[in-house]
Design a protein around this motif. Structure first.
Motif, PDB file in Angstrom:
ATOM      1  N   TYR A  99       0.888  -1.236   0.042  1.00 35.16           N
ATOM      2  CA  TYR A  99      -0.122   0.010   0.141  1.00 35.16           C
ATOM      3  C   TYR A  99       0.827   1.031   0.076  1.00 35.16           C
ATOM      4  CZ  TYR A  99      -3.000   3.588   1.395  1.00 35.16           C
ATOM      5  OH  TYR A  99      -3.866   4.900   1.365  1.00 35.16           O
TER       6      TYR A  99
ATOM      7  N   TYR B 177      -2.687   0.446  -4.080  1.00 33.29           N
ATOM      8  CA  TYR B 177      -2.372  -1.073  -3.592  1.00 33.29           C
ATOM      9  C   TYR B 177      -1.376  -1.563  -5.014  1.00 33.29           C
ATOM     10  CZ  TYR B 177      -5.324  -0.719   0.480  1.00 33.29           C
ATOM     11  OH  TYR B 177      -5.847  -0.366   1.390  1.00 33.29           O
TER      12      TYR B 177
ATOM     13  N   TYR C 138     -11.233  -7.232 -10.462  1.00 36.57           N
ATOM     14  CA  TYR C 138     -10.342  -5.994 -10.878  1.00 36.57           C
ATOM     15  C   TYR C 138     -10.688  -5.388 -12.155  1.00 36.57           C
ATOM     16  CZ  TYR C 138      -7.458  -8.275  -7.404  1.00 36.57           C
ATOM     17  OH  TYR C 138      -6.977  -8.758  -5.906  1.00 36.57           O
TER      18      TYR C 138
ATOM     19  N   SER D 145     -10.571  -2.013  -7.854  1.00 35.13           N
ATOM     20  CA  SER D 145     -11.286  -3.256  -7.239  1.00 35.13           C
ATOM     21  C   SER D 145     -12.775  -2.861  -7.130  1.00 35.13           C
ATOM     22  CB  SER D 145     -10.501  -3.329  -5.777  1.00 35.13           C
ATOM     23  OG  SER D 145     -10.579  -2.029  -5.031  1.00 35.13           O
TER      24      SER D 145
ATOM     25  N   ILE E  48      -7.730  -5.168   0.554  1.00 38.47           N
ATOM     26  CA  ILE E  48      -7.840  -4.145  -0.428  1.00 38.47           C
ATOM     27  C   ILE E  48      -9.134  -3.714  -0.558  1.00 38.47           C
ATOM     28  CG2 ILE E  48      -7.629  -3.557  -2.876  1.00 38.47           C
ATOM     29  CD1 ILE E  48      -5.438  -5.691  -3.281  1.00 38.47           C
TER      30      ILE E  48
ATOM     31  N   VAL F 126      -5.328  -0.453  -8.285  1.00 39.13           N
ATOM     32  CA  VAL F 126      -4.437  -1.610  -7.914  1.00 39.13           C
ATOM     33  C   VAL F 126      -3.634  -1.882  -9.196  1.00 39.13           C
ATOM     34  CG1 VAL F 126      -4.296  -4.228  -7.393  1.00 39.13           C
ATOM     35  CG2 VAL F 126      -6.397  -2.867  -6.531  1.00 39.13           C
TER      36      VAL F 126
END
Length: 405
Positions: free
Chosen positions: A39, A46, A64, A297, A308, A314
């Protein structure tokens, strides 16, 4: 930044730093070992770095999402991208668009381009004069964009301008996340050029990709069948022009650098041109042009004890995954003879958003490498003149000066 207390400085992954642009692989070993779900508090994102996690993430579009954009600046705004490109849409909409463009990149269609690609690469390599030249600036920046824009139907006078617009849109100074004003202007110029070309092709179709996209029918999410909008065609063209220009340019530059450091493997190619294909696969694993993909996410996901949250950017670090010792034997060793069945090579992505033009990129790279073997069977790199790019997503060399021996 994230803090991992192991008795030394905390592990840091800053994809916008000068240090990262200079040596993107430098931080990956510690990321994989100490912070597999990293992170970054400064930029609020992330990052996944292990092969198993990155490969799974690239396939898991339900978790994702690509619909919010392809870089941190876009994703963290939390708004779905209004200008639809195939890389910024999720299924089911993605399936129809992907199947449409896949027809252009079938193995048979790519093989039919071999003569055109060979002629294009030959034209630019033949323009090189003397025993010293810059492999990137004098050669590999030119032919990939010329190939893809020829396929699209772009007039010759605009083909290299497309490359300059792309470079401007991708360039990032250290610490810069969002596209610069100059980059946004470059993107606008690119779209306007394609819009004008689409209008011309609607009135006067030719044997090119834009004309084919105009004529194509696509099934929408609701089951209706219609034609692509001008904005969708312009999105396809912009994406293909950009991806087609950048990846091969960087791959050829990296090849020359890597083989200079491993001359015994260059000799293997000189002795056996049949190894060019596997050499390209190893180059993609060892020093891929694309370092990462950014997703958002859709719901909370917990990995390695870290959760997450939903709505988080991400980073899926494919370049790190391709050097993961849990996936590859001796991953930091460049070896064109390695067992490629050990793991999935993520150099061209994976899953539904794997690189559309991978077969074309392989064809271009193999032809270019074959010609360079003839052009400079013995060469040395002028290391003091080598410079890396500082770009969004993309890694590689801006300058690779060489001397033919």
């Amino acid at each position: 930044m994230a803090v991992v207390d192991v008795g030394r400085d905390p592990v840091v992954f800053d994809p916008f730093s000068e240090e990262f642009y200079r040596d993107p692989q430098g931080c990956y070993p510690r990321l994989r070992a100490e912070a597999p779900v990293y992170y970054n508090a400064t930029y609020d994102f992330y990052a996944l770095s292990r092969h198993a996690d990155v490969a799974a993430g690239l396939k898991d579009f339900a978790t994702y999402s690509s619909a919010y954009g392809v870089d941190l600046g876009m994703v963290r705004r939390g708004e779905k991208v209004p200008a639809k490109m195939i890389i910024s849409i999720d299924p089911p909409e993605h399936r129809a668009m992907r199947s449409l463009v896949n027809k252009v990149f079938t193995p048979r269609a790519i093989e039919a381009l071999r003569t055109m690609v060979t002629d294009t690469v030959t034209r630019f390599l033949s323009a090189v004069r003397g025993d010293s030249f810059d492999v990137v600036q004098d050669f590999s920046v030119y032919f990939p964009v010329d190939v893809i824009t020829q396929m699209l139907g772009v007039p010759e006078k605009y083909r290299q301008q497309v490359r300059l617009w792309i470079d401007e849109s991708l360039h990032r100074e250290p610490g810069q996340i969002d596209m610069s004003e100059a980059g946004m202007q470059a993107m606008a110029e690119t779209w306007l050029m394609y819009y004008d070309l689409i209008k011309q092709r609607r009135a006067d179709p030719r044997d090119d990709m834009i004309s084919a996209l105009i004529a194509a029918e696509v099934e929408r999410e609701d089951g209706t069948v219609d034609r692509l909008k001008d904005s969708e065609i312009a999105g396809f063209a912009t994406l293909l022009g950009g991806a087609g220009a950048e990846t091969v340019t960087k791959l050829v530059g990296s090849a020359v650098v890597t083989f200079a450091r491993h001359p015994e493997q260059w000799q293997q190619l000189l002795d056996d041109r049949g190894k060019i294909g596997v050499a390209i696969e190893e180059l993609l694993r060892y020093d891929a042009p694309v370092q990462y993909n950014v997703r958002r996410s859709n719901h909370p996901v917990t990995l390695h004890g870290v959760t997450i949250p939903a709505g988080a950017p991400v980073f899926l670090l494919g370049a790190s995954a391709n050097r993961d010792p849990d996936a590859w034997t001796a991953p930091d060793v460049f070896d064109i003879n390695r067992d490629r069945t050990e793991a999935q090579n993520l150099g061209f992505g994976y899953g539904i958003h794997s690189c559309l033009g991978a077969a074309l990129a392989r064809l271009e790279s193999s032809i270019a490498l074959d010609m360079l073997l003839d052009f400079m069977p013995r060469y040395g790199v002028e290391w003091d003149g080598c410079r890396r790019v500082s770009m969004q997503n993309v890694s590689g060399w801006a300058n690779v000066p060489v001397r033919i021996l």
